[in-house]
Design a protein around this motif. Structure first.
Motif, mmCIF file in Angstrom:
data_model
loop_
_atom_site.group_PDB
_atom_site.id
_atom_site.type_symbol
_atom_site.label_atom_id
_atom_site.label_comp_id
_atom_site.label_asym_id
_atom_site.label_seq_id
_atom_site.Cartn_x
_atom_site.Cartn_y
_atom_site.Cartn_z
ATOM 1 N N SER A 184 18.854 14.585 -6.216
ATOM 2 C CA SER A 184 18.161 13.527 -5.489
ATOM 3 C C SER A 184 17.389 14.035 -4.286
ATOM 4 O O SER A 184 17.732 15.055 -3.688
ATOM 5 C CB SER A 184 19.171 12.504 -4.955
ATOM 6 N N ILE A 185 16.374 13.248 -3.933
ATOM 7 C CA ILE A 185 15.724 13.370 -2.629
ATOM 8 C C ILE A 185 15.828 12.004 -1.956
ATOM 9 O O ILE A 185 15.964 10.975 -2.639
ATOM 10 C CB ILE A 185 14.255 13.829 -2.725
ATOM 11 N N TYR A 186 15.773 12.003 -0.623
ATOM 12 C CA TYR A 186 15.925 10.780 0.150
ATOM 13 C C TYR A 186 14.844 10.698 1.215
ATOM 14 O O TYR A 186 14.467 11.714 1.801
ATOM 15 C CB TYR A 186 17.288 10.753 0.856
ATOM 16 N N PHE A 187 14.410 9.475 1.502
ATOM 17 C CA PHE A 187 13.391 9.242 2.525
ATOM 18 C C PHE A 187 13.421 7.763 2.880
ATOM 19 O O PHE A 187 14.141 6.975 2.249
ATOM 20 C CB PHE A 187 12.000 9.675 2.035
ATOM 21 N N PHE A 188 12.641 7.380 3.894
ATOM 22 C CA PHE A 188 12.605 5.990 4.343
ATOM 23 C C PHE A 188 11.213 5.398 4.133
ATOM 24 O O PHE A 188 10.212 6.076 4.331
ATOM 25 C CB PHE A 188 12.994 5.884 5.819
ATOM 26 N N ASP A 189 11.176 4.121 3.764
ATOM 27 C CA ASP A 189 9.897 3.418 3.647
ATOM 28 C C ASP A 189 9.482 2.916 5.031
ATOM 29 O O ASP A 189 10.233 3.084 6.008
ATOM 30 C CB ASP A 189 9.966 2.313 2.579
ATOM 31 N N PRO A 190 8.307 2.311 5.174
ATOM 32 C CA PRO A 190 7.835 1.895 6.506
ATOM 33 C C PRO A 190 8.713 0.838 7.186
ATOM 34 O O PRO A 190 8.638 0.678 8.403
ATOM 35 C CB PRO A 190 6.442 1.326 6.234
ATOM 36 N N SER A 191 9.523 0.127 6.423
ATOM 37 C CA SER A 191 10.407 -0.875 7.019
ATOM 38 C C SER A 191 11.776 -0.309 7.357
ATOM 39 O O SER A 191 12.644 -1.024 7.857
ATOM 40 C CB SER A 191 10.562 -2.070 6.067
ATOM 41 N N GLY A 192 11.999 0.978 7.070
ATOM 42 C CA GLY A 192 13.274 1.615 7.386
ATOM 43 C C GLY A 192 14.293 1.569 6.267
ATOM 44 O O GLY A 192 15.451 1.928 6.478
ATOM 45 N N HIS A 193 13.890 1.167 5.062
ATOM 46 C CA HIS A 193 14.809 1.163 3.925
ATOM 47 C C HIS A 193 14.918 2.576 3.368
ATOM 48 O O HIS A 193 13.903 3.244 3.163
ATOM 49 C CB HIS A 193 14.335 0.212 2.820
ATOM 50 N N VAL A 202 11.794 -4.626 -11.159
ATOM 51 C CA VAL A 202 10.904 -5.147 -10.128
ATOM 52 C C VAL A 202 11.579 -5.026 -8.766
ATOM 53 O O VAL A 202 12.728 -5.431 -8.587
ATOM 54 C CB VAL A 202 10.524 -6.616 -10.417
ATOM 55 N N LEU A 203 10.845 -4.465 -7.826
ATOM 56 C CA LEU A 203 11.282 -4.367 -6.436
ATOM 57 C C LEU A 203 10.458 -5.376 -5.649
ATOM 58 O O LEU A 203 9.228 -5.347 -5.700
ATOM 59 C CB LEU A 203 11.061 -2.954 -5.913
ATOM 60 N N ALA A 204 11.129 -6.276 -4.940
ATOM 61 C CA ALA A 204 10.444 -7.338 -4.209
ATOM 62 C C ALA A 204 10.756 -7.235 -2.716
ATOM 63 O O ALA A 204 11.775 -6.670 -2.312
ATOM 64 C CB ALA A 204 10.892 -8.701 -4.739
ATOM 65 N N PHE A 205 9.861 -7.801 -1.922
ATOM 66 C CA PHE A 205 10.023 -7.807 -0.467
ATOM 67 C C PHE A 205 9.594 -9.160 0.080
ATOM 68 O O PHE A 205 8.727 -9.816 -0.484
ATOM 69 C CB PHE A 205 9.158 -6.725 0.189
ATOM 70 N N PHE A 206 10.210 -9.553 1.197
ATOM 71 C CA PHE A 206 9.814 -10.732 1.951
ATOM 72 C C PHE A 206 9.352 -10.296 3.325
ATOM 73 O O PHE A 206 10.058 -9.563 4.019
ATOM 74 C CB PHE A 206 11.008 -11.672 2.173
ATOM 75 N N GLU A 207 8.183 -10.765 3.731
ATOM 76 C CA GLU A 207 7.796 -10.656 5.130
ATOM 77 C C GLU A 207 8.065 -12.021 5.750
ATOM 78 O O GLU A 207 7.624 -13.050 5.227
ATOM 79 C CB GLU A 207 6.328 -10.289 5.301
ATOM 80 N N LEU A 208 8.824 -12.031 6.841
ATOM 81 C CA LEU A 208 9.254 -13.271 7.498
ATOM 82 C C LEU A 208 8.794 -13.255 8.957
ATOM 83 O O LEU A 208 9.556 -12.921 9.868
ATOM 84 C CB LEU A 208 10.789 -13.397 7.431
ATOM 85 N N PRO A 209 7.545 -13.643 9.227
ATOM 86 C CA PRO A 209 6.993 -13.478 10.577
ATOM 87 C C PRO A 209 7.627 -14.355 11.647
ATOM 88 O O PRO A 209 7.508 -14.039 12.835
ATOM 89 C CB PRO A 209 5.516 -13.816 10.396
ATOM 90 N N GLN A 210 8.299 -15.429 11.265
ATOM 91 C CA GLN A 210 8.885 -16.305 12.287
ATOM 92 C C GLN A 210 10.360 -16.011 12.545
ATOM 93 O O GLN A 210 10.975 -16.680 13.375
ATOM 94 C CB GLN A 210 8.669 -17.766 11.901
ATOM 95 N N LEU A 218 0.822 -1.211 0.000
ATOM 96 C CA LEU A 218 0.000 0.000 0.000
ATOM 97 C C LEU A 218 0.859 1.266 0.000
ATOM 98 O O LEU A 218 0.537 2.252 -0.671
ATOM 99 C CB LEU A 218 -0.966 -0.018 1.186
ATOM 100 N N TRP A 219 1.971 1.251 0.733
ATOM 101 C CA TRP A 219 2.856 2.422 0.790
ATOM 102 C C TRP A 219 3.496 2.683 -0.568
ATOM 103 O O TRP A 219 3.485 3.821 -1.043
ATOM 104 C CB TRP A 219 3.926 2.211 1.869
ATOM 105 N N TYR A 220 4.048 1.653 -1.198
ATOM 106 C CA TYR A 220 4.702 1.852 -2.495
ATOM 107 C C TYR A 220 3.688 2.225 -3.578
ATOM 108 O O TYR A 220 4.014 2.990 -4.500
ATOM 109 C CB TYR A 220 5.547 0.637 -2.889
ATOM 110 N N GLN A 221 2.470 1.729 -3.467
ATOM 111 C CA GLN A 221 1.429 2.157 -4.404
ATOM 112 C C GLN A 221 1.127 3.643 -4.217
ATOM 113 O O GLN A 221 1.078 4.403 -5.185
ATOM 114 C CB GLN A 221 0.139 1.355 -4.185
ATOM 115 N N LYS A 222 0.898 4.041 -2.975
ATOM 116 C CA LYS A 222 0.485 5.417 -2.693
ATOM 117 C C LYS A 222 1.612 6.417 -2.882
ATOM 118 O O LYS A 222 1.420 7.485 -3.475
ATOM 119 C CB LYS A 222 -0.053 5.503 -1.259
ATOM 120 N N MET A 223 2.785 6.099 -2.380
ATOM 121 C CA MET A 223 3.877 7.073 -2.368
ATOM 122 C C MET A 223 4.639 7.149 -3.691
ATOM 123 O O MET A 223 5.080 8.219 -4.100
ATOM 124 C CB MET A 223 4.856 6.778 -1.227
ATOM 125 N N LEU A 224 4.835 6.012 -4.353
ATOM 126 C CA LEU A 224 5.658 5.992 -5.562
ATOM 127 C C LEU A 224 4.914 5.496 -6.796
ATOM 128 O O LEU A 224 5.533 5.248 -7.834
ATOM 129 C CB LEU A 224 6.919 5.156 -5.323
#
Length: 182
Positions: free
Chosen positions: A121-130, A61-69, A21-27
């Motif tokens: 350039s501009i710089y900022f952080f995504d919700p995971s801190g990247h 393509v930018l990919a992410f893994f959520e690893l809950p364990q 949702l963040w990458y859709q809305k922000m970028l």
């Protein structure tokens, strides 16, 4: 043999849905697909994950893994935050400023515009801190890239011997350094 392009770049995220949702809305990235498994295909290890893929434009393509364990994600404490980042190119300075305004209106702290000589350039952080960078070309980009191409090997060789910043490309940031001292 020659590589064709990057297939995808993958990072870990804290929450897959929040990230989409963040990458859709922000970028303005499109959500391409999701894969979820209980076992890692390459190792066979039990490690449930959600793997999401975002369209970063032009086949990137930018990919992410959520690893809950797994333990809570963190950063390498020996690497400054500004080092590890992903940068996306935007068309021009007007679009860069439009993104900056959009991000700030949506509560994102934005650093810059920073003039790097060949790009801005501009710089900022995504919700995971990247750390994320958006960059647009400088009007003098081609001429400056040609200069940099001429000195890249000399710079690398000098750095490898001294571990001190060679001055071959100092012209890129001289305006900013002079302004900072004034």
């Amino acid at each position: 043999m020659k590589l064709d392009r990057i297939h995808h770049v993958a990072y870990r995220c804290k929450d897959a849905k929040e990230t989409v949702l963040w990458y859709q809305k922000m970028l303005n990235m499109d959500f391409v697909l999701a894969i979820a498994e209980d076992h890692v295909p390459s190792t066979g290890a039990f490690d449930p994950y959600m793997h999401i893929f975002m369209d970063a434009g032009n086949g990137n393509v930018l990919a992410f893994f959520e690893l809950p364990q797994q333990p809570e994600m963190g950063r390498d404490p020996n690497t400054p935050q500004w080092v590890q980042h992903i940068a996306f190119k935007v068309k021009d300075r007007a679009e860069l400023l439009e993104f900056k305004e959009h991000l700030e209106k949506n509560g994102v702290d934005v650093l810059g515009v920073t003039d790097h000589g060949i790009f801005h350039s501009i710089y900022f952080f995504d919700p995971s801190g990247h750390r994320v960078e958006l960059a647009c070309p400088d009007p003098e980009e081609e001429a400056q890239l040609a200069k940099l191409n001429e000195v890249k090997w000399d710079m690398l060789e000098e750095w490898s011997k001294t571990k001190r910043a060679p001055r071959h490309a100092a012209f890129l940031h001289e305006k900013q350094l002079a302004a900072a001292k004034a």
